[in-house]
Write a protein that holds these residues in place. Structure first.
Motif, short mmCIF file in Angstrom:
data_model
loop_
_atom_site.label_atom_id
_atom_site.label_comp_id
_atom_site.label_asym_id
_atom_site.label_seq_id
_atom_site.Cartn_x
_atom_site.Cartn_y
_atom_site.Cartn_z
N VAL A 163 6.77 -45.64 -101.02
CA VAL A 163 8.03 -46.22 -101.42
C VAL A 163 7.65 -47.52 -101.86
N ASP A 164 7.59 -48.24 -102.39
CA ASP A 164 6.99 -50.18 -102.86
C ASP A 164 8.53 -50.68 -102.09
N ARG A 165 8.46 -50.47 -100.82
CA ARG A 165 8.75 -51.37 -100.06
C ARG A 165 8.85 -51.82 -98.99
N PRO A 166 8.59 -53.12 -98.00
CA PRO A 166 8.39 -53.68 -96.84
C PRO A 166 9.27 -52.97 -95.76
N PRO A 167 8.30 -52.76 -94.42
CA PRO A 167 8.74 -51.60 -93.11
C PRO A 167 10.15 -52.17 -93.00
N PRO A 168 10.91 -53.80 -92.85
CA PRO A 168 12.07 -54.44 -92.28
C PRO A 168 13.30 -53.31 -92.29
N ILE A 169 13.42 -53.12 -94.22
CA ILE A 169 14.77 -52.22 -94.54
C ILE A 169 14.31 -50.87 -94.47
N ILE A 170 13.38 -50.50 -94.77
CA ILE A 170 13.29 -48.50 -93.62
C ILE A 170 13.01 -48.49 -92.07
N TRP A 171 12.81 -49.76 -91.23
CA TRP A 171 13.49 -49.82 -90.39
C TRP A 171 14.71 -49.71 -90.09
N GLN A 191 12.01 -57.84 -102.17
CA GLN A 191 10.72 -58.51 -102.32
C GLN A 191 10.81 -59.93 -103.21
N SER A 192 11.89 -59.50 -104.53
CA SER A 192 12.43 -60.52 -105.26
C SER A 192 12.92 -61.30 -104.76
N ILE A 193 13.73 -61.57 -103.57
CA ILE A 193 14.85 -62.04 -102.79
C ILE A 193 14.36 -63.52 -102.10
N VAL A 194 13.58 -64.22 -102.64
CA VAL A 194 13.06 -65.75 -102.19
C VAL A 194 14.23 -66.90 -102.26
N GLY A 195 15.24 -66.95 -102.92
CA GLY A 195 15.93 -68.18 -102.84
C GLY A 195 16.27 -68.71 -102.09
N TRP A 254 -0.20 -54.20 -97.96
CA TRP A 254 -0.18 -55.27 -98.60
C TRP A 254 0.18 -54.77 -99.60
N TYR A 255 -0.31 -53.41 -100.07
CA TYR A 255 -0.23 -53.09 -101.83
C TYR A 255 1.12 -52.25 -102.04
N ALA A 256 1.72 -51.31 -100.40
CA ALA A 256 2.35 -51.08 -100.54
C ALA A 256 4.06 -51.87 -100.91
N ALA A 257 3.90 -53.09 -100.22
CA ALA A 257 5.12 -54.40 -99.94
C ALA A 257 4.73 -55.37 -100.94
N VAL A 258 3.64 -55.88 -101.37
CA VAL A 258 3.41 -56.92 -102.34
C VAL A 258 2.67 -56.69 -104.13
N SER A 259 1.84 -56.30 -103.47
CA SER A 259 0.54 -55.82 -104.92
C SER A 259 0.86 -54.82 -105.88
N PHE A 260 1.66 -53.93 -105.80
CA PHE A 260 1.86 -52.66 -106.45
C PHE A 260 3.21 -53.85 -107.24
N PRO A 274 6.71 -45.63 -108.66
CA PRO A 274 5.41 -45.07 -107.61
C PRO A 274 5.24 -44.14 -109.13
N MET A 275 5.35 -43.12 -109.66
CA MET A 275 4.74 -41.76 -109.95
C MET A 275 4.39 -42.21 -111.33
N ARG A 276 4.95 -43.21 -112.11
CA ARG A 276 4.36 -43.51 -113.11
C ARG A 276 3.16 -44.28 -112.98
N THR A 277 3.32 -45.02 -111.66
CA THR A 277 2.32 -46.29 -111.98
C THR A 277 0.97 -45.28 -110.68
#
Length: 523
Positions: free
Chosen positions: A58-66, A183-187, A243-249, A437-440
């Motif tokens: 999954v393309d998310r950082p660990p905190p949300i899965i935690w 990752q897009s919530i930078v406000g 880094w790839y899962a959380a950002v670069s993907f 993720p499958m398509r990518t």
């Protein structure tokens, strides 16, 4: 905007309670695909060097899965929705607190007037986050992240007023923690940076105080980052993989979305725009843009900060590529701050020679009224449609597979419907529970082909989308393998084609396409 101070203090808490209660539809509908996917990842989480989460990707950082894993462990698979409802209430309270800071900075000196302004902002924020046009059911990254953003904004404004390094530290911590939800919530980081730098440039803060607060904010922001890095190192996960899962993907996925746009994605753009209009968000944005020159003349720092935050949030939604409706949760904190600025400056009558009758104030209050009206109508409509009866075909499909299957069966859902996977109560041998993720990561579907042609292929194969939906993918070998190794069982409610491995015994599934879903109890 009359009324006693005590009354307006109660309004904030009533608005927060209303935002909490407005999540009641989450009790009346099964898990959304993203929620089911996060739960599947959380429950099977076994980190590997090249995969932060183990088998599923999954393309998310660990905190949300935690967060999802902890809520599931404490209260079961729907407990994260309670967390989301609490987050909505906290969002309203934080918006009111930020509105008080905006009012004080604007020059509103009467404590009763400050409370009234905070009350109106709380009501407007509650109306936005409770609007059923967005998503009154599912709870995921956007809903978890916006309370953190709102609290970060409040603390940034308070840090500038009090010259407080402690507030700046907490603002940085919460702003970065919000990125751990989506990752897009930078406000929060955008507003905090503009307010801090702007306050120093405008000589509202001594530069030494500004440097101290900046250092504190960076230190606070580093806490979640260091916690994730420490976990990765302890779990044996390679940092480039994390880094790839959380950002670069996201950059790779954006290219895929641009190259493989579908009719569904194009239709969702229209739906998103209609909801942006129907919720009243466009009214707040338009009125803020019209009043921005006057706001900048009065105090440029918060006006520019909120404008930058709004711009970043709207661009993030526009560039998302998938255009799902929950993305519209993201700009709610910046819209709440815009509303706070408009109400505060309307109360002061900052340009009396142009606005002698406080037209600005009246328009801002009318905008809040329209936000509330839209929210009430949308919730009433959702309730009516639910009462009339709605069938969750995905859940019924998964349940039918579970009923017809045997212990040890495995299910592969092609096209990313994790809610079918979850309801089937079976694992998938394929790591991609989502289509993007499958398509990518498996563009030629070689990994999928190897799963289907291996020694232990999945027992069931479900087409959540047609195999030819993304024509750039290598679907021909998949079609051949499905035809050769699987028998067609049936189409679930005329939507999902279900296959079973070839077998001597006849296989049949009985999908309930008529019984409405009435609640999560007993799920």
């Amino acid at each position: 905007m009359g009324g006693s101070p005590a009354r307006w203090g109660r309004v904030v808490w009533l608005a927060a309670a209303a935002a909490f209660v407005a999540r009641f539809p989450s009790l009346l509908w099964p898990l959304r695909p993203d929620e089911a996917g996060f739960l599947l990842v959380a429950r099977s989480w076994r980190p590997e060097p090249d995969s932060p989460y183990g088998h599923y990707w999954v393309d998310r950082p660990p905190p949300i899965i935690w967060l999802v894993r902890a809520a599931d462990a404490i209260g079961g698979p729907y407990a994260h929705r309670l967390v989301g409802a609490l987050g909505c209430a906290l969002l309203v309270v934080a918006a009111a607190a930020a509105a008080r800071e905006v009012a004080r900075r604007a020059g509103v000196v009467d404590p009763a007037a400050v409370r009234r302004l905070a009350g109106w902002v709380a009501v407007g924020t509650a109306a936005l986050v409770a609007n059923a046009q967005i998503d009154p059911v599912g709870a995921k990254g956007e809903l978890f992240g916006i309370p953190l953003v709102m609290a970060s904004c409040w603390l940034s404004l308070r840090a500038a007023r009090r010259a407080s390094a402690a507030d700046a530290f907490l603002a940085g911590l919460l702003g970065v923690l919000a990125l751990g939800m989506k990752q897009s919530i930078v406000g929060g980081l955008v507003l905090g940076g503009v307010v801090l730098v702007g306050s120093v440039v405008a000589r509202q803060l001594p530069w030494r105080v500004g440097v101290r607060c900046a250092a504190a904010a960076v230190a606070g922001g580093a806490v979640p980052v260091l916690a994730v890095v420490a976990w990765a190192l302890a779990a044996g996960v390679r940092l480039p993989a994390l880094w790839y899962a959380a950002v670069s993907f996201r950059s790779d996925a954006s290219r895929v979305l641009a190259a493989q746009s579908t009719v569904g994605e194009n239709n969702r753009i229209s739906v998103l725009l209609l909801i942006f209009l129907g919720t009243g968000m466009v009214l707040v944005l338009a009125w803020f843009v019209l009043r921005l020159p006057a706001l900048v003349r009065h105090d440029a720092v918060p006006a520019v900060g909120v404008a930058a935050m709004l711009l970043v949030d709207v661009v993030a939604v526009a560039l998302s590529g998938s255009y799902w409706t929950p993305y519209l949760f993201v700009p709610i904190p910046s819209l709440a701050l815009a509303l706070a600025l408009l109400l505060a400056h309307g109360h002061l009558g900052v340009v009396p020679h142009r606005d002698p009758h406080r037209v600005s104030d009246r328009v801002s209050l009318a905008t809040v009224g329209l936000l509330v009206a839209s929210s009430v109508v949308a919730m009433a409509w959702w309730t009516v449609t639910w009462t009339a009866g709605r069938v969750p075909v995905e859940v019924r499909t998964g349940e039918a597979i579970a009923a017809a299957g045997r212990p040890g069966d495995r299910v592969l859902v092609y096209g990313g419907r994790a809610d079918i996977q979850w309801s089937s109560r079976a694992s998938s041998p394929y790591p991609h529970l989502w289509s993007l993720p499958m398509r990518t990561l498996d563009p030629g579907l070689e990994d999928l082909e190897s799963v289907l042609t291996g020694t232990n292929p999945p027992t069931w194969f479900v087409e959540a989308v047609f195999l030819t939906t993304w024509t750039e993918l290598g679907t021909r070998p998949i079609e051949r393998n499905v035809i050769r190794k699987y028998e067609f069982v049936g189409t679930a409610c005329e939507r999902y084609r279900v296959y079973h491995l070839n077998t001597v015994a006849p296989v049949d599934i009985d999908v309930d396409c008529t019984t409405p879903f009435r609640g999560i109890w007993g799920d």
